[in-house]
Design an enzyme around this catalytic site. Structure first.
Site, short mmCIF file in Angstrom:
data_model
loop_
_atom_site.label_atom_id
_atom_site.label_comp_id
_atom_site.label_asym_id
_atom_site.label_seq_id
_atom_site.Cartn_x
_atom_site.Cartn_y
_atom_site.Cartn_z
N GLY A 115 -37.75 -10.22 -7.72
CA GLY A 115 -38.16 -9.25 -8.75
C GLY A 115 -37.11 -9.02 -9.81
N GLY A 117 -34.38 -7.52 -10.99
CA GLY A 117 -33.34 -6.67 -10.41
C GLY A 117 -32.45 -6.04 -11.48
N ARG A 215 -43.35 -15.42 -14.17
CA ARG A 215 -42.76 -16.61 -13.55
C ARG A 215 -43.67 -17.18 -12.47
NH1 ARG A 215 -37.10 -14.88 -13.99
NH2 ARG A 215 -37.20 -13.34 -15.66
N ASP A 285 -38.38 -18.66 -9.11
CA ASP A 285 -38.39 -17.38 -9.82
C ASP A 285 -37.80 -17.53 -11.22
OD1 ASP A 285 -36.15 -17.83 -7.92
OD2 ASP A 285 -35.22 -16.18 -9.02
P1 AMP Z 1 -30.91 -15.20 -10.78
O1 AMP Z 1 -30.25 -16.13 -9.83
O2 AMP Z 1 -29.99 -14.65 -11.85
O3 AMP Z 1 -32.16 -15.73 -11.36
O4 AMP Z 1 -31.28 -13.88 -9.95
C1 AMP Z 1 -31.99 -13.92 -8.74
C2 AMP Z 1 -32.40 -12.52 -8.37
O5 AMP Z 1 -31.27 -11.66 -8.27
C3 AMP Z 1 -33.35 -11.86 -9.36
O6 AMP Z 1 -34.23 -11.07 -8.62
C4 AMP Z 1 -32.42 -11.00 -10.18
O7 AMP Z 1 -33.08 -9.91 -10.76
C5 AMP Z 1 -31.41 -10.54 -9.14
N1 AMP Z 1 -30.12 -10.20 -9.72
C6 AMP Z 1 -29.20 -11.04 -10.24
N2 AMP Z 1 -28.12 -10.37 -10.68
C7 AMP Z 1 -28.36 -9.05 -10.46
C8 AMP Z 1 -27.65 -7.84 -10.69
N3 AMP Z 1 -26.44 -7.84 -11.24
N4 AMP Z 1 -28.24 -6.68 -10.31
C9 AMP Z 1 -29.44 -6.67 -9.74
N5 AMP Z 1 -30.16 -7.77 -9.48
C10 AMP Z 1 -29.64 -8.95 -9.83
MG MG Z 2 -33.64 -15.18 -12.39
#
Ligand code: AMP
Ligand code: MG
Length: 540
Positions: A115, A117, A215, A285
């Protein structure tokens, strides 16, 4: 399409509010809870959220051309209402911010709920040409999907997203875009090398823009959780809103839709391969249902041409997401999407047709792109060997991909004197592309160059037309990793001139712009192993 209004408005002008819409929120099932504490959310497509305030939002960068498309005028000052909105300190009337619920396959395994985040869609806005766009903040604070993380983003990763998404757009690669970059005035703590040395870094928020940020994972989470009513609602919403040309949702239309997603994904990845872009985290995602490049994290640009190169340190061992595997991984991801959509498309042959079309579209798009990159007309089967042999030969000695193709237009297409066998005239125009410092640099390319020149002569194309065509396919300027890092370092030191210059050069990547030649140079040696310039972690 009708042009609604010619004059752009200030973001905070209340008349702009008439262009806000919230169709996602209005149409799809919502999380009844309004807390941001991390949790598993069931039977819904999103949660209502509010950005968390920041200390002192300050606008660092703005994209005029995109603002014009959206009907939003460049803010007059770095602080004030627009900085407050894009820094998450103010919600305008008519905005209904939400975080989307999605899951995903990460590095090949089902990861469950992920989701938004740290991303929040503030609203949709109907632009100057009546198109619909999401305005989405990245780094605006915690949501129910933040798990153990802080919902924030650091300046370095925000600059990288801002810079690269705009550069990709101007290269002609399908992508989400970036409207604004706001420094928050808050520190964000990150362990950049995952070695226990966490440090405070400046925080920032990008406002990114796309017709939708849905996505593959938005559908996967619903099917994996056996929420099939919600799956149908989300599919119907997506088709009606974003694929209206396919017709009203029906089993036949779902199948056509999947095929269209496969087609768009094929074009997106073929374009990545054309320009030497490596996404770095092709989890499901991070795959857009609209076939847009999405979620700029530890991405990178090929410098030395290397099919095995990955910019992502987390992927250094498995190299699942390295340059050469991107087409195969995109197809793997489409198979996961096929699984998620199978309750709506029960006939396997429909799904198989979509996957087949991925392969066909990818092959055809690549063939055309390579023809243009090499300046060849009327490609035939023999040319495939010529193209494939180049890809293998290029890897034998470190050769800058961008420079090689750009300089190839300077190789003289004239009869070769076989008696003297003098290859220097063929190799000399390419010299700047070689990282190897020796008189022999590039010698190994000479048999291939011979074949190439003989083949290109067959076209007998006007040299000026040929060069123009090649230059339109071979960018001179790409957002090289070290250039982005230099822009970040300058910005942290309070100097925005470096990023502004880079952004403006990258808006015309195929133009010569000789006054900016130094931004087209191959990577300097100091940048080879420097953090941020060669490899990146996911810590952003
Ligand atoms: P990503 O690898 O950046 O695509 O992120 C994978 C998941 O981790 C997604 O659900 C993002 O929203 C969450 N996410 C990545 N960085 C953060 C953060 N600093 N705070 C909260 N959620 C995060
Ligand atoms: Mg992402």
């Amino acid at each position: 399409m009708n042009t609604k209004s010619l004059a752009a408005l200030d973001l905070c002008d209340e008349k702009l509010g008439a262009n806000f819409d919230n169709s996602f929120v209005r149409t799809l099932p919502a999380d009844p809870l309004r807390h941001d504490f991390p949790r598993q959310v069931r039977n819904v497509c999103f949660s209502h959220v509010q950005p968390t305030s920041v200390a002192s939002p300050r606008l660092l960068a703005w994209t005029d051309a995109l603002g014009d498309e959206l009907g939003i005028r460049r803010p007059e000052s770095a602080t004030g209402c627009a900085a407050d909105v894009f820094g998450g300190n103010k919600i305008l009337p008519g905005m209904q911010p939400y975080a989307a619920r999605y899951g995903g396959h990460q590095f090949g395994n089902w990861a469950g709920q992920l989701g938004d985040g740290r991303a929040m869609t503030l609203t949709e806005i109907i632009g100057a040409q009546n198109q619909r766009y999401d305005l989405q903040l990245k780094g605006a604070g915690r949501t129910p999907y933040s798990r153990t993380a802080d919902g924030r983003a650091v300046l370095r990763s925000s600059v990288r997203e801002f810079l690269c998404s705009e550069a990709m757009h101007h290269l002609g690669v399908p992508t989400t875009r970036a409207l604004s970059l706001v420094a928050t005035g808050d520190a964000v703590v990150r362990d950049m090398f995952y070695d226990g040395n966490a440090a405070a870094e400046p925080g920032a928020i990008v406002c990114r823009v796309a017709p939708s940020f849905i996505r593959f994972g938005n559908f996967e989470i619903l099917t994996w959780s056996d929420e099939l009513d919600e799956l149908k609602k989300l599919a119907d919403y997506t088709i009606t809103t974003h694929f209206p040309e396919l017709g009203a949702p029906s089993s036949e239309v779902y199948a056509k839709w999947f095929e269209e997603i496969c087609r768009r994904t094929a074009i997106m990845v073929a374009e990545w391969m054309r320009v030497g872009f490596v996404h770095g985290v092709m989890n499901t995602d991070n795959m857009s249902i609209l076939g847009l490049t999405i979620d700029y994290g530890p991405y990178g640009w090929l410098e030395g041409y290397d099919l095995g190169w990955t910019p992502n340190t987390t992927d250094a061992e498995g190299r699942r997401y390295c340059f050469g595997r991107q087409p195969e991984i995109a197809q793997w991801n489409l198979l996961r999407l096929a699984g998620a959509l199978s309750p709506l498309i029960p006939d396997r042959t429909d799904l198989e047709r979509g996957i087949r079309s991925f392969g066909n579209v990818y092959a055809e798009h690549t063939r055309m792109a390579m023809g243009d990159k090499l300046g060849l007309l009327n490609l035939d089967d023999n040319d495939e060997a010529l193209i494939e042999d180049l890809m293998t030969t290029l890897q034998e000695q470190e050769t800058d991909m961008t420079l090689f193709f750009r300089l190839l237009a300077n190789v003289p297409i004239v009869p070769i004197d076989e008696k003297t066998q003098d290859d220097s005239a063929l190799i000399a125009p390419l010299r700047r592309a070689f990282y190897v410092e020796s008189d022999d640099a590039g010698k190994h390319l000479s048999p291939w160059l011979h074949r190439y020149v003989v083949r290109a002569q067959r076209d007998a194309e006007n040299p000026v037309t040929r060069r123009e065509r090649m230059n339109r396919a071979n960018p001179k300027y790409v957002a090289r990793n070290y250039l982005a890092q230099l822009a970040i370092d300058a910005l942290v030191a309070g100097d925005s001139s470096v990023i502004n210059r880079l952004v403006s050069v990258l808006q015309k990547p195929y133009d010569d712009q000789p006054e900016h030649d130094e931004l087209a140079a191959r990577r300097p040696e100091w940048a080879r192993h420097k953090a941020g310039c060669s490899a990146l972690s996911c810590s952003s």
